[in-house]
Design a protein around this motif. Structure first.
Motif, PDB file in Angstrom:
ATOM      1  N   GLU A  12      -6.330  47.190 -83.197  1.00 39.05           N
ATOM      2  CA  GLU A  12      -6.294  46.726 -81.906  1.00 39.05           C
ATOM      3  C   GLU A  12      -7.347  45.732 -81.763  1.00 39.05           C
ATOM      4  OE1 GLU A  12      -6.830  50.132 -79.295  1.00 39.05           O
ATOM      5  OE2 GLU A  12      -4.644  50.771 -79.650  1.00 39.05           O
ATOM      6  N   THR A  13      -8.491  45.768 -82.221  1.00 44.87           N
ATOM      7  CA  THR A  13      -9.251  44.821 -82.151  1.00 44.87           C
ATOM      8  C   THR A  13      -9.337  43.520 -83.170  1.00 44.87           C
ATOM      9  OG1 THR A  13     -10.852  45.927 -83.575  1.00 44.87           O
ATOM     10  CG2 THR A  13     -10.991  46.306 -81.248  1.00 44.87           C
ATOM     11  N   GLY A  14      -8.393  43.671 -83.979  1.00 40.80           N
ATOM     12  CA  GLY A  14      -8.097  42.760 -84.902  1.00 40.80           C
ATOM     13  C   GLY A  14      -9.109  42.483 -85.821  1.00 40.80           C
ATOM     14  N   LYS A  15      -9.874  43.476 -86.224  1.00 40.59           N
ATOM     15  CA  LYS A  15     -10.899  43.335 -87.072  1.00 40.59           C
ATOM     16  C   LYS A  15     -10.605  43.872 -88.606  1.00 40.59           C
ATOM     17  CE  LYS A  15     -14.491  44.098 -83.722  1.00 40.59           C
ATOM     18  NZ  LYS A  15     -15.747  44.925 -83.279  1.00 40.59           N
ATOM     19  N   ILE A  16      -9.108  44.518 -88.451  1.00 43.01           N
ATOM     20  CA  ILE A  16      -8.898  45.186 -90.009  1.00 43.01           C
ATOM     21  C   ILE A  16      -8.376  43.671 -90.843  1.00 43.01           C
ATOM     22  CG2 ILE A  16      -6.375  45.376 -89.357  1.00 43.01           C
ATOM     23  CD1 ILE A  16      -6.459  48.110 -91.000  1.00 43.01           C
ATOM     24  N   HIS A  17      -8.690  43.954 -91.872  1.00 44.23           N
ATOM     25  CA  HIS A  17      -8.518  42.675 -92.707  1.00 44.23           C
ATOM     26  C   HIS A  17      -7.311  43.144 -93.964  1.00 44.23           C
ATOM     27  CE1 HIS A  17      -9.175  39.552 -95.668  1.00 44.23           C
ATOM     28  NE2 HIS A  17      -9.234  40.494 -96.824  1.00 44.23           N
ATOM     29  N   LEU A  18      -6.309  42.045 -93.989  1.00 46.65           N
ATOM     30  CA  LEU A  18      -5.216  42.541 -94.772  1.00 46.65           C
ATOM     31  C   LEU A  18      -5.197  41.414 -96.110  1.00 46.65           C
ATOM     32  CD1 LEU A  18      -2.473  42.444 -91.862  1.00 46.65           C
ATOM     33  CD2 LEU A  18      -3.259  44.342 -93.221  1.00 46.65           C
ATOM     34  N   ASP A  19      -5.083  41.829 -97.207  1.00 41.10           N
ATOM     35  CA  ASP A  19      -4.994  41.177 -98.306  1.00 41.10           C
ATOM     36  C   ASP A  19      -3.599  40.812 -98.863  1.00 41.10           C
ATOM     37  OD1 ASP A  19      -5.867  39.709-100.619  1.00 41.10           O
ATOM     38  OD2 ASP A  19      -6.583  41.399-101.680  1.00 41.10           O
ATOM     39  N   ILE A  20      -3.006  39.836 -98.134  1.00 40.90           N
ATOM     40  CA  ILE A  20      -1.582  39.577 -98.393  1.00 40.90           C
ATOM     41  C   ILE A  20      -1.561  38.977 -99.726  1.00 40.90           C
ATOM     42  CG2 ILE A  20       0.646  38.610 -97.849  1.00 40.90           C
ATOM     43  CD1 ILE A  20      -0.204  40.837 -95.995  1.00 40.90           C
ATOM     44  N   SER A  21      -0.687  39.562-100.632  1.00 32.32           N
ATOM     45  CA  SER A  21      -0.499  38.903-102.106  1.00 32.32           C
ATOM     46  C   SER A  21       0.802  39.520-102.747  1.00 32.32           C
ATOM     47  CB  SER A  21      -1.742  38.993-103.104  1.00 32.32           C
ATOM     48  OG  SER A  21      -1.778  40.555-103.310  1.00 32.32           O
TER      49      SER A  21
ATOM     50  N   LEU B 239       5.521  40.752-100.923  1.00 28.35           N
ATOM     51  CA  LEU B 239       4.317  39.949-100.307  1.00 28.35           C
ATOM     52  C   LEU B 239       3.611  40.749 -99.211  1.00 28.35           C
ATOM     53  CD1 LEU B 239       3.166  37.007-100.695  1.00 28.35           C
ATOM     54  CD2 LEU B 239       4.631  36.378 -98.656  1.00 28.35           C
ATOM     55  N   ALA B 240       2.678  41.523 -99.635  1.00 25.80           N
ATOM     56  CA  ALA B 240       2.024  42.446 -98.653  1.00 25.80           C
ATOM     57  C   ALA B 240       0.518  42.979 -99.163  1.00 25.80           C
ATOM     58  CB  ALA B 240       2.987  43.857 -98.606  1.00 25.80           C
ATOM     59  N   ASP B 241       0.017  43.490 -98.118  1.00 32.13           N
ATOM     60  CA  ASP B 241      -1.345  44.147 -98.715  1.00 32.13           C
ATOM     61  C   ASP B 241      -0.827  45.454 -99.440  1.00 32.13           C
ATOM     62  OD1 ASP B 241      -3.555  45.925 -98.579  1.00 32.13           O
ATOM     63  OD2 ASP B 241      -4.624  44.199 -97.186  1.00 32.13           O
ATOM     64  N   LYS B 242      -1.360  45.621-100.709  1.00 34.92           N
ATOM     65  CA  LYS B 242      -1.055  46.688-101.456  1.00 34.92           C
ATOM     66  C   LYS B 242      -1.394  47.992-100.818  1.00 34.92           C
ATOM     67  CE  LYS B 242      -1.815  48.695-106.192  1.00 34.92           C
ATOM     68  NZ  LYS B 242      -2.421  48.399-107.395  1.00 34.92           N
ATOM     69  N   GLU B 243      -2.645  48.016-100.403  1.00 37.93           N
ATOM     70  CA  GLU B 243      -3.210  49.305 -99.844  1.00 37.93           C
ATOM     71  C   GLU B 243      -2.629  49.605 -98.676  1.00 37.93           C
ATOM     72  OE1 GLU B 243      -7.652  51.150 -98.219  1.00 37.93           O
ATOM     73  OE2 GLU B 243      -7.353  49.088 -99.057  1.00 37.93           O
ATOM     74  N   LYS B 244      -2.104  48.774 -97.613  1.00 35.73           N
ATOM     75  CA  LYS B 244      -1.757  48.955 -96.399  1.00 35.73           C
ATOM     76  C   LYS B 244      -0.168  49.712 -96.714  1.00 35.73           C
ATOM     77  CE  LYS B 244      -5.313  48.175 -94.269  1.00 35.73           C
ATOM     78  NZ  LYS B 244      -6.349  47.532 -95.299  1.00 35.73           N
ATOM     79  N   ALA B 245       0.550  48.616 -97.517  1.00 35.71           N
ATOM     80  CA  ALA B 245       1.902  49.002 -97.792  1.00 35.71           C
ATOM     81  C   ALA B 245       2.040  50.674 -98.430  1.00 35.71           C
ATOM     82  CB  ALA B 245       2.408  48.074 -98.669  1.00 35.71           C
TER      83      ALA B 245
ATOM     84  N   LYS C 122       3.452  51.316 -88.079  1.00 39.13           N
ATOM     85  CA  LYS C 122       4.194  50.020 -87.446  1.00 39.13           C
ATOM     86  C   LYS C 122       3.076  49.025 -87.212  1.00 39.13           C
ATOM     87  CE  LYS C 122       6.829  49.233 -83.112  1.00 39.13           C
ATOM     88  NZ  LYS C 122       5.969  48.231 -82.744  1.00 39.13           N
ATOM     89  N   GLU C 123       1.995  49.260 -87.137  1.00 35.91           N
ATOM     90  CA  GLU C 123       1.321  48.191 -86.689  1.00 35.91           C
ATOM     91  C   GLU C 123       0.883  47.400 -88.018  1.00 35.91           C
ATOM     92  OE1 GLU C 123      -0.502  47.053 -84.074  1.00 35.91           O
ATOM     93  OE2 GLU C 123       0.098  48.549 -82.556  1.00 35.91           O
ATOM     94  N   PHE C 124       0.659  48.253 -88.942  1.00 37.50           N
ATOM     95  CA  PHE C 124       0.435  47.503 -90.502  1.00 37.50           C
ATOM     96  C   PHE C 124       1.648  46.659 -90.866  1.00 37.50           C
ATOM     97  CE2 PHE C 124      -2.774  51.115 -91.956  1.00 37.50           C
ATOM     98  CZ  PHE C 124      -3.483  50.545 -91.770  1.00 37.50           C
ATOM     99  N   ILE C 125       2.899  47.426 -90.716  1.00 40.26           N
ATOM    100  CA  ILE C 125       4.174  46.672 -91.096  1.00 40.26           C
ATOM    101  C   ILE C 125       4.212  45.405 -90.622  1.00 40.26           C
ATOM    102  CG2 ILE C 125       6.575  46.858 -91.472  1.00 40.26           C
ATOM    103  CD1 ILE C 125       5.058  48.437 -93.556  1.00 40.26           C
ATOM    104  N   GLU C 126       4.308  45.416 -88.971  1.00 43.13           N
ATOM    105  CA  GLU C 126       4.401  44.311 -88.138  1.00 43.13           C
ATOM    106  C   GLU C 126       3.412  43.094 -88.479  1.00 43.13           C
ATOM    107  OE1 GLU C 126       4.506  45.318 -84.154  1.00 43.13           O
ATOM    108  OE2 GLU C 126       6.912  46.178 -84.554  1.00 43.13           O
ATOM    109  N   ALA C 127       2.011  43.650 -88.928  1.00 39.15           N
ATOM    110  CA  ALA C 127       0.850  42.871 -89.212  1.00 39.15           C
ATOM    111  C   ALA C 127       1.124  42.156 -90.723  1.00 39.15           C
ATOM    112  CB  ALA C 127      -0.354  43.344 -89.370  1.00 39.15           C
ATOM    113  N   MET C 128       2.233  42.386 -91.570  1.00 39.62           N
ATOM    114  CA  MET C 128       2.567  41.933 -92.650  1.00 39.62           C
ATOM    115  C   MET C 128       3.817  41.413 -92.545  1.00 39.62           C
ATOM    116  SD  MET C 128       1.189  44.780 -95.568  1.00 39.62           S
ATOM    117  CE  MET C 128       1.881  46.339 -94.801  1.00 39.62           C
TER     118      MET C 128
END
Length: 563
Positions: free
Chosen positions: A407-416, A454-460, A534-540
């Motif tokens: 929600e605060t936008g502080k989560i980091h996504l490592d898209i690769s 094309l995604a963050d491996k951990e979050k996916a 849902k938040e993870f997937i839409e962020a990716m």
């Protein structure tokens, strides 16, 4: 006096007929007079001339056949005696009779015959002069008759011409006035009146028309006052609304915009009300955004050097075969601030509680270690329950912390680019123990030539683990869970299908909301897993969905761009 149009037409026709009779009567009278004069000349004078000529002829042939001549002379003389018309003719005729009597008695002297001839010539002269006088008189009377007839014909012509021009106006003018009045009424000019002062049908028609126009004017004014009152009341209601409101009719014309909306758009009422919505959108970026943007997420507007958050709601108003719309812009700044405060509070509490819980978890592990001392069976059971509760609390805090970070936008996504099989294998390994406990078989099927994700491996992987955990949790024992990974239109699609009780349609959209639990479920859970997924997937830049029918199981799906 004519009181109706029918009588006016009847009298007008009768008037023309009388004029025709007058002109014809004068002509006939003069013709009859001339005929009478001609007959008079013929009968009174021309016959006398004829009789005298016969007597002259018989007098000339007296010495040839005296008896026949005397007989014919007698016949002609008698006719002459019966046709005496001119002054002096009677005396001469009487003298002619006396001389003829002498001639019949045998006196055929030259003096007697000469006297008879003179008397005949005198009768001829009298009749010839009479014919001449009567001819002059007849000619004079003919000229006089011609003058009278010409004069009367001219007068009749002028009267008829005037009548032909003026009489139709008696009919045409009221009809023209009525037509003009109807046209004015059709253009809603209810103040128009027809002024016809006659007492015929047209006068009655004008009175009825004026009464109708007066009634229409009354209704128009009353309806207009009512509409103005309703308009003022509607404007007062609209302006009293706390939310900015803009109304657009079926013809794309802006009907109203309250003061809050005008303040947001930085426009005057004259700049927007009554104008085409498309024209206003060309001049105002915010109005164009409100018309075209379809998202439901809050948007930010800076007012008075302060960030304000708004959400847009479009209300459809059915209108005949089309529909009007009302755009309502609600200020949710207060709620946004409360939500941020709540998120910060949850993040702070979660972070502060996580440390002592981790410490207690370590202490429970030490208690379970036999090197610190043996525990009896009851103590072991209590420690085991404490461990489960502690792990559950840690999991909840972890999910809350993750949600607050999102929600605060502080989560980091490592898209690769990531291998879809690697994500699936890691998720299957993480849930294999739970699946074995319920004797559930998990079948993985991956399409050939599958591209990287094309995604963050951990979050996916976290999302897929959540899907599998829920499928194992809600599926019956000794059932099957299918995991399918396919490539569809440049998207890698992950699907997890179970054989559980399924989800009713009314709850399928709500399962992705925070803290939502399907009514009647007995399993424990925080209601945050699917919301975080849902938040993870839409962020990716992916999409997430569910398809389910009660009693037929559920299929949870998410798709991510191919790398």
């Amino acid at each position: 006096m004519a009181t109706s149009v029918k009588n006016k037409i009847r009298l007008g026709t009768l008037f023309l007929f009388l004029l025709l009779l007058l002109s014809g009567g004068v002509g006939i009278f003069n013709l009859v007079s001339l005929k009478h004069d001609a007959i008079s000349i013929l009968r009174n004078n021309y016959e006398s001339l004829d009789y005298c000529h016969v007597m002259q002829q018989q007098l000339d042939s007296f010495h040839i056949n005296a008896a026949a001549s005397i007989q014919r002379f007698e016949q002609a003389l008698r006719r002459q005696e019966a046709n005496i018309t001119e002054p002096g003719e009677k005396i001469v005729t009487q003298e002619l009779r006396n001389n003829f009597t002498k001639l019949k008695s045998g006196d055929s002297s030259l003096a007697l015959v000469s006297g008879i001839r003179q008397q005949l010539q005198y009768v001829l002269k009298l009749n010839m002069e009479a014919i001449q006088k009567k001819s002059v008189l007849t000619e004079r009377r003919a000229n006089q008759a011609l003058t009278y007839i010409s004069l009367i014909a001219a007068v009749v012509f002028l009267i008829a011409l005037t009548f032909s021009f003026n009489f139709p106006s008696v009919i045409a003018n009221p009809i023209h006035d009525l037509t003009e009045g109807i046209q004015e009424i059709s253009q809603k000019n209810y103040q128009h009146r027809i002024h016809i002062n006659s007492k015929d049908e047209f006068g009655k028609m004008a009175a009825a028309f004026n009464a109708m126009a007066e009634r229409l004017e009354y209704f128009e004014n009353s309806n207009l006052n009512k509409l103005m009152f309703e308009k003022a009341r509607a404007e007062a209601v609209i302006n009293s609304l706390k939310d900015a409101s803009i109304g657009i009719d079926k013809n794309n014309i802006v009907l109203f915009a309250n003061s809050q909306a005008l303040q947001l758009l930085n426009l005057q009422a004259s700049d927007i009300v009554g104008k085409k919505a498309d024209d206003v959108a060309k001049r105002n970026d915010l109005f164009r955004f409100l018309l075209t943007d379809k998202s439901t997420t809050p948007f930010k507007i800076v007012l008075n050097n302060k960030e304000n958050y708004f959400i847009r709601e479009i209300i459809d108003v059915p209108q005949e075969q089309a529909k009007s719309i009302v755009i309502v812009v609600k200020n949710v700044t207060t709620f946004k601030e409360l939500d941020v405060a709540k998120t910060n509070f949850i993040a702070t509490v979660s972070h502060e509680l996580k440390t002592p819980l981790a410490s207690s978890d370590f202490s429970l592990k030490l208690l379970g270690d036999e090197r610190t001392g043996k525990l009896n069976s009851d103590q072991k059971e209590l420690v085991g329950q404490l461990k489960q509760d502690n792990q559950r609390m840690l999991r909840i805090l972890s999910e809350l912390l993750t949600m607050s970070q999102m929600e605060t936008g502080k989560i980091h996504l490592d898209i690769s680019p990531v291998s879809a099989r690697e994500i699936a294998d890691n998720a299957l390994a993480a849930t294999s123990t739970a699946a074995k406990e319920k004797a559930i078989s998990i079948k993985l099927q991956i399409a050939e030539n599958l591209p990287a994700v094309l995604a963050d491996k951990e979050k996916a992987g976290w999302v897929l683990v959540n899907f599998l955990s829920n499928a194992i949790k809600y599926a019956p024992r000794e059932s099957k869970v299918d995991v399918d990974i396919t490539n569809e239109n440049g998207q890698v699609v992950f699907s997890v299908r179970d054989q559980g009780a399924g989800i009713e349609k009314q709850y399928q959209e709500k399962v992705f909301e925070r803290f939502f639990k399907i009514p009647g479920t007995k399993t424990n859970g925080t209601g945050l897993g699917l919301s975080i997924s849902k938040e993870f997937i839409e962020a990716m830049s992916g999409k997430i969905s569910v398809q389910s029918e009660p009693g037929m199981g559920s299929t949870f799906t998410f798709s991510l761009p191919a790398g």
